[in-house]
Design an enzyme around this catalytic site. Structure first.
Site, PDB file in Angstrom:
ATOM      1  CG  PHE A  36      -1.898  -1.271   1.455  1.00 52.59           C
ATOM      2  CD1 PHE A  36      -3.136  -0.718   0.734  1.00 52.59           C
ATOM      3  CD2 PHE A  36      -1.523  -2.159   1.532  1.00 52.59           C
ATOM      4  CE1 PHE A  36      -4.099  -2.010   0.722  1.00 52.59           C
ATOM      5  CE2 PHE A  36      -2.593  -3.321   1.705  1.00 52.59           C
ATOM      6  CZ  PHE A  36      -3.635  -3.344   1.175  1.00 52.59           C
ATOM      7  CG  ASP A  37       3.395   2.164  -3.466  1.00 48.45           C
ATOM      8  OD1 ASP A  37       3.736   1.105  -2.738  1.00 48.45           O
ATOM      9  OD2 ASP A  37       3.588   2.083  -4.633  1.00 48.45           O
ATOM     10  CD  GLU A  94       1.719  -1.851   3.442  1.00 48.72           C
ATOM     11  OE1 GLU A  94       0.985  -2.806   4.108  1.00 48.72           O
ATOM     12  OE2 GLU A  94       2.281  -1.969   2.509  1.00 48.72           O
ATOM     13  CE1 TYR A 116       6.479  -0.071 -12.495  1.00 45.07           C
ATOM     14  CE2 TYR A 116       6.665  -1.815 -10.785  1.00 45.07           C
ATOM     15  CZ  TYR A 116       6.251  -1.467 -12.125  1.00 45.07           C
ATOM     16  OH  TYR A 116       5.793  -2.399 -13.036  1.00 45.07           O
ATOM     17  CE1 TYR A 140     -13.576   4.911   6.896  1.00 42.38           C
ATOM     18  CE2 TYR A 140     -13.032   5.710   4.609  1.00 42.38           C
ATOM     19  CZ  TYR A 140     -12.587   5.479   5.852  1.00 42.38           C
ATOM     20  OH  TYR A 140     -11.332   5.954   6.042  1.00 42.38           O
TER      21      TYR A 140
END
Length: 654
Positions: A308-309, A312, A393, A581
């Site tokens: 989870f860029d 995280e 990346y 949610y």
């Protein structure tokens, strides 16, 4: 507000409730935290971000008044294994919200800068790791690059409550070309590193011994640059058409407030379009809330790979310093960004945001066959962008604003594909890039959070599909077709999947305003309709990245519902964010709503992606539909680029 607090607000330089946080505010935040006992050698601070004001606060704010400012922060005591969510009222100098999190249930904060160093030290100190390298003919540990990666959650009881990283390794034989280390993965070895007790909790060696030897140097000096490309100059001799003052960007009827934070990076606020002299709202806020990169190689060395860029790694903190002439062309305005390090100190990222104009071909054109008159106008767009590097990346996020009212987000993926050792022969999980070198298939899934305000806060969403009609009564020759329009009334209704075969789009319209023909003023979300998350429904990543299982989510606005995968996705077991949610199933028809759009790339690497990957693209479009009473670009001047913008290889005599 008393005079002391008024002075405290004024000397931060903050003029508007949505201004990005300043260095002075960060310093004051840290002081308040320390005064309340949140300090010490093992204390770290993450997600230091503005808690954006309530609707009520924004509605009553007037320029020149004292500014309400709340900053949120996640405090981790990494030694005591304590995680606390806190909100500080900066002008008042006090904590107004405090909540303890259970890491086993709620997840940890993001990976810290020091964790990368620690994971490598821990791995190289483990005799099993050293012995495994020696079996592969590698004895110089200085040439081994350890790549610590977020751990995910896979049911290992011994990992509960521990901060974990999983470490893959690469060989860098040439210190002068360390950028080519991705060409030499040391396949078959994984260190499951416990950062809490500083040990390798589990060590995996599959016995795969081959280390790819072919070089992957995209800067190889033997590559001779081509000499056939002549200069292509983009000039604006009279300067740019946009202005930027106090974080507000103005351009050709558009007004956008520009923000930035260390988690999301670029954020856009108060997006409006001036129509007939009247400023009309479109979006309160737009950003990329999260992105996840799940890999599809089911081997012990790679089956756990998913990142989870934003949540995280805080990709806003990883923004590039953009350089004139490299990332953009033309008359460029750069904006610095202030983020926060793990010790709650301000860090300035120079030139983090790039703003410029681009010509975009034909805006509209018509040649009248009766009068032989030809008219054409050129399209132009305003570009607001930033680029981040997350390990191998690189990602660019480009928001485009067009003269005719369209908005577009384009996400660009480039850099170096993540590599693995690859068995010879047929192997379906990774593309062969070089002998024994593979690149596993994977996805890049994004979630855009779009806080709509089409002519006000009360909005509604319709799903629109094309519909074929059978030949028969009312359609005697079978040529008719129509549209099927479905109102999404609740959060449960509004979990939708794009369907390109139906031309599916989603129309977000005002529940109160209409155009001169009585049609609700609206914008349409046009998805690309590419595959969603491909992992099995029961997979860990599916539970943790539930947002990526649907193309569209619509939720009723909540000030603190900001994160598609939840507040703390690192080692979160799943179910947070959009699934949580929307579980309340609140009404969304004619309410104050947020639209979330999931989209992305499914990447089966190819040899052309090696050793550096040409840009691939993913995104979506927002198009006005009945928002204007007629084409809003009729006043665009003819040939705005000047009489000498073009050259022909033909002379008038010819």
């Amino acid at each position: 507000m008393n005079e002391a607090v008024r002075e405290t607000t004024a000397d931060t330089g903050i003029k508007h409730p949505l201004d990005p946080i300043s260095a002075i505010e960060i310093t004051r935040l840290k002081a308040v935290l320390e005064e309340n006992g949140f300090k010490g050698e093992s204390t770290r601070y993450s997600y230091v971000m503005l808690r954006e004001p309530s609707r009520e606060t924004m509605a009553t704010f007037k320029p020149g008044e004292p500014v309400a400012r709340e900053i949120g922060v996640l405090v981790m005591d990494v030694a005591a294994r304590e995680v606390t969510e806190i909100v500080v009222d900066i002008p008042a100098g006090k904590i107004i919200h405090q909540r303890s999190l259970d890491p086993a249930r709620d997840g940890w904060g993001p990976v810290l800068d020091e964790d990368y160093v620690a994971a490598e030290e821990i791995s190289k100190a483990d005799p099993r790791f050293v012995e495994a390298l020696a079996k592969r003919g590698i004895t110089d540990l200085d040439k081994v690059f350890c790549c610590p990666l977020s751990a995910g959650v896979f049911g290992h009881e011994d990992e509960l409550g521990r901060r974990m990283l999983r470490v893959l390794s690469f060989y860098a034989p040439d210190e002068n070309a360390i950028h080519e280390l991705w060409a030499h993965p040391i396949e078959g070895i994984v260190c499951h590193v416990d950062l809490t007790d500083r040990k390798v909790l589990r060590f995996v060696d599959t016995g795969y011994m081959e280390v790819p030897q072919d070089r992957g140097d995209y800067l190889d000096p033997s590559i001779t640059p081509r000499e056939t490309m002549k200069p292509l100059n983009i000039t604006q001799p009279e300067g740019a058409s946009f202005t930027m003052k106090d974080n507000v960007l103005e351009w050709e009827n558009w007004s956008v407030r520009v923000g930035f934070n260390g988690r999301e990076g670029l954020t856009l606020h108060d997006i409006s379009f001036k129509d007939g002299g009247k400023k009309r709202s479109i979006l309160n806020r737009a950003s990329v809330s999260e992105m996840v990169v799940p890999y599809g190689e089911p081997q012990p060395t790679h089956e756990w790979q998913n990142y989870f860029d934003a949540g995280e790694y805080q990709f806003g903190r990883l923004a590039n310093a953009l350089v004139l002439g490299c990332d953009c062309l033309g008359e460029i305005h750069y904006v610095d960004a202030t983020v926060v390090d793990d010790f709650c100190n301000p860090v300035v990222l120079p030139n983090a945001i790039c703003i410029h104009e681009e010509d975009f071909g034909t805006l509209w054109k018509h040649t009248d066959i009766f009068s032989s008159r030809a008219d054409v106008r050129r399209q132009r767009r305003l570009v607001v962008s930033f680029f981040v590097t997350v390990g191998n990346y690189d990602y660019g996020f480009y928001w485009y604003f067009y003269l005719d009212g369209k908005i577009e987000l384009e996400c660009k993926a480039t850099g170096v594909v993540f590599t693995s050792g690859r068995p010879e022969g047929d192997y379906e999980w990774a593309t062969e890039l070089a002998p024994r070198l593979g690149a596993p298939q994977h996805q890049h899934m994004f979630s855009a959070r779009l806080d709509f305000a089409i002519d006000g806060l009360r909005n509604q969403v319709d799903e629109i599909d094309v519909k074929r009609l059978k030949m028969g009564k009312g359609n005697p020759v079978g040529n008719a077709f129509t549209r099927e329009i479905t109102r999404l009334k609740t959060e449960a209704d509004a979990k939708r999947v794009a369907k390109n075969d139906l031309g599916r789009i989603w129309r977000i319209s005002s529940a109160e305003k209409t155009n001169h023909l009585g049609e609700p003023t609206a914008y349409v979300l046009v998805p690309e309709g590419l595959p969603l998350l491909l992992a099995d429904d029961e997979a860990s990543i599916t539970k943790r990245a539930g947002f990526a299982t649907k193309s569209l989510w619509v939720t009723q606005f909540d000030r603190d519902e900001m994160w598609a995968a939840g507040y703390t996705p690192n080692q979160h077991p799943g179910g947070a964010g959009l699934p949580a949610y929307s579980a309340a199933n609140r009404p969304v028809d004619g309410e104050d709503i947020v639209v979330w759009h999931s989209f992305g790339l499914t990447h089966f690497p190819r040899t052309e992606d090696w050793p550096v990957m040409p840009v691939d693209y993913a995104g979506f479009k927002l198009r006005p539909e009945n928002f204007f009473d007629r084409n809003p670009t009729l006043d665009v001047p003819k040939d705005p680029n000047g009489a000498h913008c073009c050259h022909s290889n033909k002379t008038a005599a010819e």
